[in-house]
Design a protein around this motif. Structure first.
Motif, short mmCIF file in Angstrom:
data_model
loop_
_atom_site.label_atom_id
_atom_site.label_comp_id
_atom_site.label_asym_id
_atom_site.label_seq_id
_atom_site.Cartn_x
_atom_site.Cartn_y
_atom_site.Cartn_z
N ASP A 20 4.97 -5.39 6.62
CA ASP A 20 5.09 -5.61 5.18
C ASP A 20 3.91 -5.02 4.41
O ASP A 20 3.98 -4.86 3.20
N GLU A 21 2.82 -4.70 5.12
CA GLU A 21 1.67 -4.08 4.47
C GLU A 21 1.85 -2.56 4.47
O GLU A 21 2.58 -2.00 5.28
N THR A 22 1.16 -1.90 3.55
CA THR A 22 1.15 -0.45 3.52
C THR A 22 -0.30 0.03 3.47
O THR A 22 -1.21 -0.75 3.17
N LEU A 23 -0.48 1.32 3.76
CA LEU A 23 -1.80 1.94 3.64
C LEU A 23 -1.74 2.97 2.52
O LEU A 23 -0.85 3.82 2.51
N ARG A 24 -2.65 2.86 1.59
CA ARG A 24 -2.72 3.80 0.47
C ARG A 24 -3.93 4.71 0.65
O ARG A 24 -5.02 4.24 0.96
N THR A 33 -8.08 15.71 1.82
CA THR A 33 -9.44 15.18 1.89
C THR A 33 -9.43 13.78 1.29
O THR A 33 -9.07 13.59 0.13
N VAL A 34 -9.77 12.79 2.10
CA VAL A 34 -9.68 11.38 1.69
C VAL A 34 -10.83 11.02 0.76
O VAL A 34 -12.00 11.20 1.09
N HIS A 35 -10.49 10.50 -0.41
CA HIS A 35 -11.50 9.98 -1.34
C HIS A 35 -11.50 8.45 -1.35
O HIS A 35 -12.53 7.83 -1.63
N GLU A 36 -10.34 7.88 -1.07
CA GLU A 36 -10.20 6.42 -1.14
C GLU A 36 -9.06 6.01 -0.21
O GLU A 36 -8.00 6.64 -0.19
N ALA A 37 -9.29 4.96 0.57
CA ALA A 37 -8.25 4.43 1.46
C ALA A 37 -8.33 2.92 1.46
O ALA A 37 -9.43 2.35 1.52
N PHE A 38 -7.16 2.28 1.36
CA PHE A 38 -7.17 0.82 1.44
C PHE A 38 -5.80 0.29 1.83
O PHE A 38 -4.77 0.90 1.53
N LEU A 39 -5.82 -0.84 2.50
CA LEU A 39 -4.59 -1.53 2.89
C LEU A 39 -4.06 -2.32 1.71
O LEU A 39 -4.82 -2.95 0.98
N HIS A 40 -2.73 -2.27 1.56
CA HIS A 40 -2.08 -2.92 0.42
C HIS A 40 -1.32 -4.14 0.92
O HIS A 40 -0.71 -4.13 1.99
N CYS A 41 -1.33 -5.20 0.14
CA CYS A 41 -0.75 -6.47 0.56
C CYS A 41 0.78 -6.39 0.69
O CYS A 41 1.41 -5.41 0.32
N ALA A 42 1.38 -7.47 1.20
CA ALA A 42 2.79 -7.49 1.58
C ALA A 42 3.76 -7.89 0.48
O ALA A 42 4.96 -7.93 0.71
N LYS A 43 3.28 -8.17 -0.71
CA LYS A 43 4.15 -8.77 -1.73
C LYS A 43 5.39 -7.92 -2.05
O LYS A 43 6.50 -8.44 -2.14
N ALA A 44 5.21 -6.62 -2.25
CA ALA A 44 6.36 -5.77 -2.63
C ALA A 44 7.42 -5.77 -1.56
O ALA A 44 8.63 -5.86 -1.85
N PHE A 45 7.02 -5.67 -0.30
CA PHE A 45 8.00 -5.61 0.78
C PHE A 45 8.64 -6.97 1.01
O PHE A 45 9.82 -7.05 1.38
N ARG A 46 7.89 -8.04 0.80
CA ARG A 46 8.49 -9.36 0.97
C ARG A 46 9.44 -9.69 -0.19
O ARG A 46 10.47 -10.32 0.02
#
Length: 217
Positions: free
Chosen positions: A116-120, A151-164
């Protein structure tokens, strides 16, 4: 662009201050989780992901999002700051590639079936035709013509709310594809202004499946 007369201008948000006043302050964790490079968790997520969406912007400012999919791990992590995405055969519109040449800013969302989480990932992109790199992404004896190096400038894990909320991976929410027109039927209608007759549609659908078989890679 046509004006949307359904929107009441009295309720349109005009600036960032007006927007911020509608919501509580950003939680500090949402700020702290943003990383300037890929860590072990990001790498592991990318290795499991068979699907991503890449956003770009055209020279005239129009936004575009394109889906990309392959077996899990198809995106190569060259180092903590660099991703490599193979460009598989498509419709040759080249929207994403043209946009990158004009404006290298890109955004990626990685998805893993069942998660349910994503990586942005946000960064800048370039196009490469380096044969040594393309050879590492060969599938079924065919290598991509180009690859997108991010070239990665920013990376973060996104919470599960949208998929749930959407219950995207819940088998109970799967819809019957036959309840909706086929892709070729819809495009035929859109491009000719008339629906295809059954015999014509059967051939169009068969031709599409054959095209998938021949040109997947």
């Amino acid at each position: 662009m046509a004006e949307d007369t359904a929107l009441n201008p009295d309720y349109l948000i005009a600036d960032e201050a007006e927007l911020a006043a509608l919501f509580p302050a950003t939680h500090q964790l949402a700020i702290d989780k943003c990383m300037p490079a890929l860590d072990a968790h990001s790498r592991a997520f990318i290795a499991r992901a068979p699907f991503l969406c890449i956003s770009t912007q055209s020279p005239d400012g129009l936004a575009d999002v394109s889906p990309r999919g392959d077996p899990a791990g198809f995106v190569r992590v060259l180092d903590d700051h660099t991703l490599l995405i193979p460009d598989r055969p498509g419709n040759n519109r080249l929207d994403t590639q043209r946009n990158i040449l004009a404006n290298p800013a890109v955004g990626l969302i990685f998805m893993v079936p069942g998660f349910d989480e994503t990586l942005r990932v946000n960064g800048t992109a370039r196009l490469t035709r380096d044969p040594a790199l393309l050879a590492t992404m060969e599938v079924q004896g065919r290598r991509p013509t180009t690859a997108i190096a991010v070239t990665v400038h920013e990376a973060f894990l996104h919470c599960a709310k949208a998929f749930r909320r959407s219950r995207l991976w819940d088998p109970a929410t799967l819809q019957d594809r036959k309840a909706f027109p086929s892709l070729r039927a819809m495009i035929h209608d859109q491009t000719t202004g008339r629906p295809a007759d059954p015999a014509e549609l059967e051939k169009l659908d068969a031709d599409l499946e054959e095209a998938y078989r021949r040109s997947m890679y």
